[in-house]
Design a protein around this motif. Structure first.
Motif, short mmCIF file in Angstrom:
data_model
loop_
_atom_site.label_atom_id
_atom_site.label_comp_id
_atom_site.label_asym_id
_atom_site.label_seq_id
_atom_site.Cartn_x
_atom_site.Cartn_y
_atom_site.Cartn_z
N ALA A 89 0.91 -1.39 0.05
CA ALA A 89 0.12 -0.07 -0.14
C ALA A 89 0.89 1.10 -0.10
N LYS A 90 0.30 2.35 -0.65
CA LYS A 90 0.87 3.72 -0.54
C LYS A 90 -0.42 4.58 -0.36
N VAL A 91 -0.09 5.26 0.54
CA VAL A 91 -1.26 6.18 1.22
C VAL A 91 -0.68 7.76 1.20
N ASN A 92 -1.29 8.66 0.77
CA ASN A 92 -0.94 9.80 0.67
C ASN A 92 -2.18 10.67 1.04
N GLY A 93 -2.24 11.08 2.19
CA GLY A 93 -3.41 11.83 2.87
C GLY A 93 -3.29 11.90 4.29
N LYS A 94 -4.59 11.72 4.97
CA LYS A 94 -5.01 11.86 6.33
C LYS A 94 -5.68 10.54 6.63
N ILE A 110 -1.47 11.54 10.31
CA ILE A 110 -2.01 10.43 11.04
C ILE A 110 -2.34 10.90 12.54
N ASP A 111 -3.70 10.62 12.87
CA ASP A 111 -4.17 10.99 14.28
C ASP A 111 -4.89 9.70 14.93
N SER A 112 -4.04 9.04 15.61
CA SER A 112 -4.49 8.01 16.37
C SER A 112 -4.17 7.89 17.73
N GLY A 120 8.80 -3.17 7.44
CA GLY A 120 8.73 -2.42 6.22
C GLY A 120 8.00 -1.11 6.13
N GLY A 121 7.56 -0.53 6.89
CA GLY A 121 6.82 0.63 7.15
C GLY A 121 7.64 1.98 6.98
N VAL A 122 7.07 2.99 6.28
CA VAL A 122 7.71 4.15 6.27
C VAL A 122 6.59 5.27 6.40
N ILE A 123 6.89 6.12 7.25
CA ILE A 123 6.05 7.17 7.50
C ILE A 123 6.77 8.69 7.29
N GLN A 124 5.98 9.51 6.47
CA GLN A 124 6.58 10.70 6.06
C GLN A 124 5.60 11.88 6.35
N LYS A 139 10.62 9.14 7.95
CA LYS A 139 11.43 10.13 7.15
C LYS A 139 10.81 11.35 7.25
N ASP A 140 11.34 12.30 7.91
CA ASP A 140 10.88 13.70 7.94
C ASP A 140 9.70 13.86 8.75
N ALA A 141 9.48 13.00 9.82
CA ALA A 141 8.20 12.70 10.45
C ALA A 141 8.05 13.84 11.57
#
Length: 160
Positions: A89-94, A110-112, A120-124, A139-141
């Motif tokens: 998956a690739k998610v771009n948004g909220k 991300i609001d959780s 394998g996960g990546v958050i920007q 990355k730049d989180a």
């Protein structure tokens, strides 16, 4: 995937145990675990791996899994529900949910209450959380911890 199961069962049934190497058994068991985890369970929503979506997803299911590409907002309406971002998956948004499990790539907000980033996960982007578990990459989180339960109760309100 049923053909895989039948092929594997016939392999184990007719082959001598010494004929099937340990590496082969390990690979077979990994394939069966992946197949079992990909199965859609009752009460679960899913965006398939070959799908692309743009817009707002409002989910009322207990668990919503994204395997494809999603641009926009993802919001769980049920308290205690979770959103799972799979490896493809690739998610771009909220993303707004009680629990978020990230195995793929997420760019945005991300609001959780609970955020878990697997190997394998990546958050920007911006992450607002109460609990955060990271095994993957940030990355730049920008991390913004929340404190849901430590706030003072307003005066004049009693809980029974």
């Amino acid at each position: 995937m049923n053909w895989l199961r039948t092929a594997l069962s016939s392999l184990f049934r007719f082959a001598r145990r010494s004929a099937v190497k340990r590496d082969t058994r390990a690979r077979i068991s990994e394939l069966l675990i992946v197949e079992a985890s990909d199965a859609l369970k009752p009460g679960e929503g899913h965006l398939a791996a070959d799908a692309e979506f743009s817009g707002v997803i409002l989910s009322r299911s207990d668990r919503f899994r994204i395997s494809g590409e999603c641009t926009g907002e993802l919001r769980q309406l049920r308290r205690g529900a979770s959103i799972v971002i799979s490896q493809t998956a690739k998610v771009n948004g909220k993303i707004v949910s009680t629990n978020v499990e990230i195995n793929g790539a997420v760019m945005g907000e991300i609001d959780s209450k609970s955020v878990s980033v697997s190997k394998g996960g990546v958050i920007q982007g911006v992450v607002e959380y109460e609990t955060l578990q990271v095994r993957g990459q940030l990355k730049d989180a920008e991390l913004r911890p929340k404190q849901f339960w430590n706030k003072e109760k307003p005066k004049g309100i009693t809980h029974i």
